[in-house]
Write a protein that holds these residues in place. Structure first.
Motif, mmCIF file in Angstrom:
data_model
loop_
_atom_site.group_PDB
_atom_site.id
_atom_site.type_symbol
_atom_site.label_atom_id
_atom_site.label_comp_id
_atom_site.label_asym_id
_atom_site.label_seq_id
_atom_site.Cartn_x
_atom_site.Cartn_y
_atom_site.Cartn_z
ATOM 1 N N ASP A 8 -30.397 -20.560 -11.535
ATOM 2 C CA ASP A 8 -29.421 -19.378 -11.767
ATOM 3 C C ASP A 8 -28.444 -20.437 -13.365
ATOM 4 O OD1 ASP A 8 -29.342 -18.317 -9.394
ATOM 5 O OD2 ASP A 8 -27.538 -19.319 -8.107
ATOM 6 N N LYS A 10 -25.725 -20.834 -16.132
ATOM 7 C CA LYS A 10 -24.665 -20.868 -16.351
ATOM 8 C C LYS A 10 -25.225 -21.842 -17.534
ATOM 9 C CE LYS A 10 -19.752 -20.952 -14.956
ATOM 10 N NZ LYS A 10 -19.478 -22.195 -16.159
ATOM 11 N N MET A 22 -17.799 -17.361 -10.333
ATOM 12 C CA MET A 22 -18.162 -18.186 -11.054
ATOM 13 C C MET A 22 -17.204 -19.945 -11.643
ATOM 14 S SD MET A 22 -21.041 -17.218 -12.921
ATOM 15 C CE MET A 22 -20.692 -17.508 -14.856
ATOM 16 N N ALA A 25 -18.443 -23.543 -10.025
ATOM 17 C CA ALA A 25 -20.184 -23.794 -9.997
ATOM 18 C C ALA A 25 -20.598 -25.252 -10.043
ATOM 19 C CB ALA A 25 -20.717 -23.383 -11.627
ATOM 20 N N LEU A 52 -26.477 -14.969 -14.864
ATOM 21 C CA LEU A 52 -25.206 -15.744 -14.422
ATOM 22 C C LEU A 52 -23.782 -15.253 -15.327
ATOM 23 C CD1 LEU A 52 -25.110 -18.366 -11.964
ATOM 24 C CD2 LEU A 52 -25.577 -15.875 -11.748
ATOM 25 N N ASP A 53 -24.358 -15.430 -16.502
ATOM 26 C CA ASP A 53 -23.502 -14.930 -18.085
ATOM 27 C C ASP A 53 -23.582 -13.591 -18.278
ATOM 28 O OD1 ASP A 53 -22.093 -17.546 -18.285
ATOM 29 O OD2 ASP A 53 -23.822 -18.543 -18.863
ATOM 30 N N ASN A 62 -28.370 -16.390 -21.525
ATOM 31 C CA ASN A 62 -29.261 -17.106 -21.654
ATOM 32 C C ASN A 62 -30.632 -17.206 -21.954
ATOM 33 O OD1 ASN A 62 -26.770 -19.493 -20.092
ATOM 34 N ND2 ASN A 62 -26.338 -17.783 -18.998
#
Length: 255
Positions: A8, A10, A22, A25, A52-53, A62
């Motif tokens: 994942d 971020k 979020m 994290a 995730l972003d 990302n």
């Protein structure tokens, strides 16, 4: 049953959230490519990647980290998070993603899912993230009125490669996967179902195997903190696969 180790993303790092928050994290590896290589060297058959972003932004955030993962490992990767149109789907497939995961757009624009399945057969999965039995969207920030089963049944004839069922209430908490809900969904639909959220160790994998009919499982935090050893998990699943001939190839294909 296939194990999908999760990366994942971020802020360009490998993290795990608690219940999709979020703000909660934990960074486990600042180098996603290194993490992909570790999973690959342990024998992982697939890698599960989530931007995730991107899930919150509605677009790739990302992307550089995802491309680094693709360059680092030869294993097929499935990617979710912020993929909301055909152009984005095609772009990721051309970059080397084996399967895209459509979540929010499956609720907002089901026709797009059908179009994508027609254009890219076998390359599209639907991610159904559940909170209290209802489907959550926009990076889990909103809850719709749809039930998991209602959404899954919408795509039974669309050619979706898999349904990835995530129990948000358990995600990242290591409290055990929701075997009952996942198995019930797998019994209800023809599309292969992948369990996600709450995997804490080998016992969860044994329970999923015992339930039957579940095509795969995504594991994250348990792999990162050592509660689940990837090599041991893969050996368990390989042994189960060898001992139990599958009755329904569509349900348990290497999806």
């Amino acid at each position: 049953m296939i194990l999908y180790p999760a990366i994942d993303l971020k802020g360009g790092q490998c993290v795990r959230l608690r219940q999709g928050d979020m703000a909660q994290a934990t960074v486990f590896n600042s180098d996603p490519a290194d993490q992909a290589r570790r999973f690959a060297s342990a024998g992982a058959e697939w890698i599960h990647v989530v931007d995730l972003d991107g899930a919150f932004a509605g677009r790739a955030v990302n992307g550089a980290a995802v491309e680094a993962i693709l360059a680092a490992a030869n294993q097929p990767c499935q990617l979710g998070g912020g993929i909301r149109d055909l152009d984005a789907i095609e772009a990721w497939i051309l970059r080397g993603i084996s399967r895209v995961i459509l979540g929010t757009v499956a609720v907002r624009d089901p026709d797009l899912v059908r179009q994508a399945c027609r254009k890219f057969p076998g390359r599209v999965a639907v991610g159904i993230d559940a909170k209290g039995g209802r489907v959550a969207v926009e990076g889990w920030a909103e809850t719709s009125e749809l039930t998991v089963e209602e959404l899954a049944l919408r795509f039974e004839d669309a050619g979706v490669a898999a349904i990835i069922h995530t129990d948000i209430d358990r995600d990242g908490l290591l409290q055990g996967v929701n075997v009952e809900a996942t198995a019930a969904l797998a019994r209800r639909i023809k599309t292969p179902v992948i369990a996600s959220g709450g995997v804490a160790g080998l016992d969860d994998l044994r329970r999923l195997l015992a339930a039957g009919g579940i095509a795969g499982v995504v594991a994250g935090r348990a792999l990162y903190d050592g509660r689940l050893i990837l090599e041991e998990a893969l050996a368990l699943l390989a042994s189960a696969r060898a001992q139990t001939p599958e009755r329904n190839p569509r349900k348990t294909q290497l999806c």
